[in-house]
Write a protein that holds these residues in place. Structure first.
Motif, PDB file in Angstrom:
ATOM      1  N   UNK A 163      -0.078   8.495   7.285  1.00  0.00           N
ATOM      2  CA  UNK A 163      -0.142   9.814   7.057  1.00  0.00           C
ATOM      3  C   UNK A 163       0.766  10.514   5.981  1.00  0.00           C
ATOM      4  N   UNK A 164       1.698   9.928   5.567  1.00  0.00           N
ATOM      5  CA  UNK A 164       2.616  10.384   4.302  1.00  0.00           C
ATOM      6  C   UNK A 164       1.812   9.881   3.130  1.00  0.00           C
ATOM      7  N   UNK A 165       1.294   8.731   3.024  1.00  0.00           N
ATOM      8  CA  UNK A 165       0.516   8.072   1.841  1.00  0.00           C
ATOM      9  C   UNK A 165      -0.827   8.710   1.517  1.00  0.00           C
ATOM     10  N   UNK A 206      -5.827   0.510   6.982  1.00  0.00           N
ATOM     11  CA  UNK A 206      -6.181   1.845   6.641  1.00  0.00           C
ATOM     12  C   UNK A 206      -6.035   2.120   5.234  1.00  0.00           C
ATOM     13  N   UNK A 207      -5.207   1.358   4.377  1.00  0.00           N
ATOM     14  CA  UNK A 207      -5.006   1.403   3.095  1.00  0.00           C
ATOM     15  C   UNK A 207      -6.204   0.583   2.506  1.00  0.00           C
ATOM     16  N   UNK A 265       0.816  -1.158  -0.202  1.00  0.00           N
ATOM     17  CA  UNK A 265       0.122  -0.079  -0.136  1.00  0.00           C
ATOM     18  C   UNK A 265       0.948   1.123   0.114  1.00  0.00           C
ATOM     19  N   UNK A 266       1.821   1.260  -1.107  1.00  0.00           N
ATOM     20  CA  UNK A 266       2.531   2.571  -1.137  1.00  0.00           C
ATOM     21  C   UNK A 266       1.683   3.661  -1.571  1.00  0.00           C
ATOM     22  N   UNK A 267       2.126   4.874  -1.444  1.00  0.00           N
ATOM     23  CA  UNK A 267       1.627   6.009  -2.206  1.00  0.00           C
ATOM     24  C   UNK A 267       1.017   5.939  -3.388  1.00  0.00           C
ATOM     25  N   UNK A 268       1.765   5.431  -4.138  1.00  0.00           N
ATOM     26  CA  UNK A 268       1.807   5.116  -5.743  1.00  0.00           C
ATOM     27  C   UNK A 268       0.558   3.952  -5.917  1.00  0.00           C
ATOM     28  N   UNK A 269       0.850   3.238  -5.047  1.00  0.00           N
ATOM     29  CA  UNK A 269      -0.329   1.875  -5.515  1.00  0.00           C
ATOM     30  C   UNK A 269      -1.690   2.793  -4.836  1.00  0.00           C
ATOM     31  N   UNK A 270      -1.817   3.300  -3.838  1.00  0.00           N
ATOM     32  CA  UNK A 270      -2.903   4.041  -3.162  1.00  0.00           C
ATOM     33  C   UNK A 270      -3.423   5.195  -4.242  1.00  0.00           C
ATOM     34  N   UNK A 271      -2.602   5.811  -4.829  1.00  0.00           N
ATOM     35  CA  UNK A 271      -3.073   6.912  -6.004  1.00  0.00           C
ATOM     36  C   UNK A 271      -3.646   6.219  -7.296  1.00  0.00           C
ATOM     37  N   UNK A 272      -3.005   5.026  -7.612  1.00  0.00           N
ATOM     38  CA  UNK A 272      -3.455   4.501  -8.879  1.00  0.00           C
ATOM     39  C   UNK A 272      -4.582   3.628  -8.536  1.00  0.00           C
ATOM     40  N   UNK A 273      -4.979   3.183  -7.274  1.00  0.00           N
ATOM     41  CA  UNK A 273      -6.248   2.322  -7.172  1.00  0.00           C
ATOM     42  C   UNK A 273      -7.337   3.040  -6.597  1.00  0.00           C
TER      43      UNK A 273
END
Length: 390
Positions: free
Chosen positions: A292-294, A233-234, A120-128
């Motif tokens: 918090x960061x992602x 949370x992700x 659940x990286x920031x990139x994955x969360x943004x993409x999905x």
């Protein structure tokens, strides 16, 4: 004893005590009942009851589990008398016995959390993002046990538009089901990488449907207060993008002490060893920093100490995060009559009090492990939290 548990859940403490004391009359070496009395938190043992527990510990022949119950209860009894060194002796020896009875692998926890942050990286969360179920119904209250999550829940459950439920198992079951039947053995969280965009909405709808069996009113929103959901949370963000999330926080040493003084009915096996407890707190802190960061702004941190110091201000902050108008009843949360099953059930039926702030200072000379392990986290805290209890 079971009848006492039900009465405790309903807030009928005196009747619960009558049941517990009758159970002791019938079985004097029933250690679990003594702990049930101690677990009322605002209850204090009579001198004769303390003497009987000490006699049982000295002369009784029973299982490690029974002795752990007695020792946790004796810890509470001596704390109430202001004898904190003796209280620590009983709490510490109780934890040592209980640790032998449970299975917990701190390395496994570290690996699981590392996988969650990797997947659940920031990139994955943004993409999905943008494909989940749009229902805004749930308010997730996460954190660690003994951090004030029940207080946050009670505040929200006092609002006319919010139903307070319980510690729902639904989200964890959904996470556990992802990839469970894959022939290659890839399970959650790694398995989420292969989900289709429509799967996020399907899992969100599954959560809403499954949670309905725990609901009894037509309030549009409801709380799901399971502290351990902080690791998910992700997943919440992707399956229920409009859900609100609140992270209940407390001074880390007070949090650890609160857990070390608690004998759990099930789970929370990381709490029975001083070092493992500190390591788990650091894992929790690291994972929350990742969320918090992602997902900036997604999670509202609510410090217990700030809530005690400025109740109305924090109530307004909590309600604003949840998109709710202010209601005075949320400040008078202790008047809300509802069943509460958690260890804080009796405490949140009282007006706000400052007696629990900085409680760890009373045990200061016994807490070197936590002070050393958690020093960097303590240093980051707002002064209102760091200096609470001084």
């Amino acid at each position: 004893m079971s009848q006492g548990h039900i009465l405790k859940t309903l807030g009928r403490q005196e009747e619960a005590l009558e049941c517990y004391r009758e159970a002791i009359r019938l079985r004097p070496n029933f250690g679990e009942v003594y702990w049930s009395m101690a677990n009322l938190k605002i209850f204090k043992f009579e001198d004769a009851e303390v003497a009987e527990m000490k006699k049982q510990v000295k002369d009784g022949e029973f299982s490690d589990s029974t002795e752990a119950h007695f020792r946790f209860a004796l810890g509470k009894a001596h704390e109430d008398k202001g004898d904190y060194d003796r209280a620590w002796h009983y709490y510490h020896s109780a934890n040592q016995r209980q640790r032998l009875l449970v299975k917990y692998d701190p390395v496994e926890t570290e690996v699981q959390h590392a996988q969650l942050m990797e997947v659940f990286s920031k990139e994955f969360l943004d993409e999905q993002s943008g494909h989940g179920c749009e229902a805004p119904d749930p308010i997730f209250i996460v954190g660690l046990p003994r951090s004030g999550s029940t207080l946050v829940e009670q505040i929200l459950a006092s609002h006319s538009r919010v139903e307070g439920t319980a510690e729902l198992p639904v989200l964890g079951k959904i996470a556990g089901s992802i990839g469970r039947d894959r022939p290659d053995g890839v399970i959650f969280p790694l398995a989420v990488r292969d989900l289709r965009k429509q799967d996020w909405a399907a899992y969100g709808k599954q959560y809403i449907e499954a949670s309905r069996e725990h609901r009894f009113t037509d309030a549009p929103l409801f709380t799901d207060k399971l502290p351990n959901n902080f690791s998910l949370i992700g997943l919440v963000h992707l399956i229920l993008p409009n859900a609100k999330i609140i992270n209940a926080r407390r001074h880390p040493i007070d949090c650890c002490l609160g857990n070390y003084k608690q004998l759990w009915g099930k789970g929370q096996h990381f709490t029975y060893d001083e070092l493992e407890l500190a390591e788990y707190y650091k894992e929790y802190h690291k994972l929350m920093a990742h969320w918090h960061d992602a997902l900036p702004g997604k999670v509202l941190d609510v410090h217990y100490e700030d809530t005690v110091g400025d109740l109305e201000g924090q109530v307004r902050r909590i309600l604003e995060h949840c998109g709710l108008p202010f209601e005075e009843q949320c400040v008078r949360y202790y008047e809300t009559d509802r069943a509460i099953k958690t260890a804080s059930s009796e405490q949140v039926r009282q007006p706000i009090y400052k007696g629990a702030l900085g409680r760890w200072r009373l045990y200061d000379r016994n807490l070197e492990i936590w002070k050393e392990e958690l020093a960097s986290i303590v240093d980051e805290l707002p002064a209102s939290v760091r200096n609470a209890g001084l």
